[in-house]
Design a protein around this motif. Structure first.
Motif, mmCIF file in Angstrom:
data_model
loop_
_atom_site.group_PDB
_atom_site.id
_atom_site.type_symbol
_atom_site.label_atom_id
_atom_site.label_comp_id
_atom_site.label_asym_id
_atom_site.label_seq_id
_atom_site.Cartn_x
_atom_site.Cartn_y
_atom_site.Cartn_z
ATOM 1 N N UNK A 46 0.873 -1.184 0.000
ATOM 2 C CA UNK A 46 0.000 0.000 0.000
ATOM 3 C C UNK A 46 0.904 1.226 0.000
ATOM 4 N N UNK A 47 0.649 2.135 -0.947
ATOM 5 C CA UNK A 47 1.440 3.366 -0.984
ATOM 6 C C UNK A 47 0.604 4.492 -0.403
ATOM 7 N N UNK A 48 1.162 5.187 0.603
ATOM 8 C CA UNK A 48 0.505 6.357 1.173
ATOM 9 C C UNK A 48 1.455 7.510 0.947
ATOM 10 N N UNK A 49 1.082 8.487 0.177
ATOM 11 C CA UNK A 49 1.987 9.550 -0.274
ATOM 12 C C UNK A 49 3.280 8.906 -0.793
ATOM 13 N N UNK A 50 4.421 9.247 -0.132
ATOM 14 C CA UNK A 50 5.677 8.693 -0.670
ATOM 15 C C UNK A 50 6.087 7.400 0.043
ATOM 16 N N UNK A 51 5.355 7.025 1.109
ATOM 17 C CA UNK A 51 5.699 5.825 1.886
ATOM 18 C C UNK A 51 5.093 4.589 1.241
ATOM 19 N N UNK A 52 5.874 3.507 1.224
ATOM 20 C CA UNK A 52 5.292 2.251 0.725
ATOM 21 C C UNK A 52 5.349 1.194 1.813
#
Ligand code: ATP
Length: 222
Positions: free
Chosen positions: A179-185
């Motif tokens: 799951x990608x949240x903004x730039x975090x994966x």
């Protein structure tokens, strides 16, 4: 040591591969029958040569045996593409990627030992068709004839719900691998992770299961 590539056929497809590999700092030998095409790539690739790659003697002369990975991007002339691939195989090239023009061409290429056969027009058509179905389907990558990976944007139906709650594996038979949240994966997310509007899910599964998942959870009703 830098990996060495050769691109045979500098049409739109081969030319684009040559551009990208060179941009990434790779050592690229650009090859084409057509002098104008070769001149176009003189300042882009590390080396550019005029050669007919269906001639084994010519292939040896240009030092193709020192190359790690050869991309055969000859399109219309299927016979030249097959003959070139066969010759590269016989010369012991470690990795050969070939552009196929149609299913029959692909079948022959696989039979003679091409390591990777690509079908850019067909594959791109599939990817675009999926993104046309819904703005939330960002990408669709074929893994085999009947399995794919999709990248989807969470919309209203998933927002605020956890993976346990959505029960994607049991309900649709596919797996959320990241799951990608903004730039975090978040790779292999825990089942308790709550999905928010705009998160991007990377989902793997059979095409039938993915299609059910898309219809039920990705495509908005309105
Ligand atoms: P694209 O769609 O990528 O533009 P295409 O499918 O139309 O390409 P062609 O134009 O048929 O493919 O071929 C790509 C290039 O391959 C051409 O520039 C052509 O000169 C080159 N080519 C064809 N046969 C040979 C050969 N035997 N040896 C080297 N280059 C070749």
């Amino acid at each position: 040591m830098k990996r060495e590539f050769a691109v045979i056929g500098l049409g739109r497809f081969g030319g684009s591969i040559c551009h990208e590999l060179s941009k990434e700092g790779m050592d690229v030998l650009a090859i084409d029958l057509d002098e104008d095409k070769v001149n176009e790539f003189k300042n882009i690739a590390s080396h550019a040569v005029i050669a007919d790659t269906t001639d084994e003697k010519v292939l040896k002369e240009i030092g193709i045996r020192n190359i790690d990975h050869v991309i055969v991007a000859i399109g219309d002339n299927i016979q030249a593409s097959i003959l070139t691939t066969l010759m590269l195989k016989e010369l012991g090239i470690k990795k050969i990627t070939v552009k196929a023009q149609n299913d029959y061409h692909e079948k022959v290429l696989r039979k003679i030992g091409a390591d990777q056969v690509v079908h850019p027009e067909r594959d791109m058509g599939k990817r675009i068709a999926h993104s046309i179905i819904s703005n939330n389907i960002l990408d669709h990558l074929e893994l085999s004839d009947d399995h794919s990976i999709v990248e989807v944007k969470a919309g209203k139906k998933m927002s605020g719900r956890s993976l346990i709650d959505l029960d994607i594996r049991a309900q649709y038979g596919c797996n959320v691998v990241a799951i990608k949240k903004d730039k975090e994966i978040n790779v292999s997310p825990m089942a308790t992770v709550v999905i928010e509007d705009g998160d991007v899910l990377i989902v793997i599964g059979s095409d039938i299961d993915i299609s059910r998942f898309e219809k039920n959870l990705v495509v908005d009703d309105d």
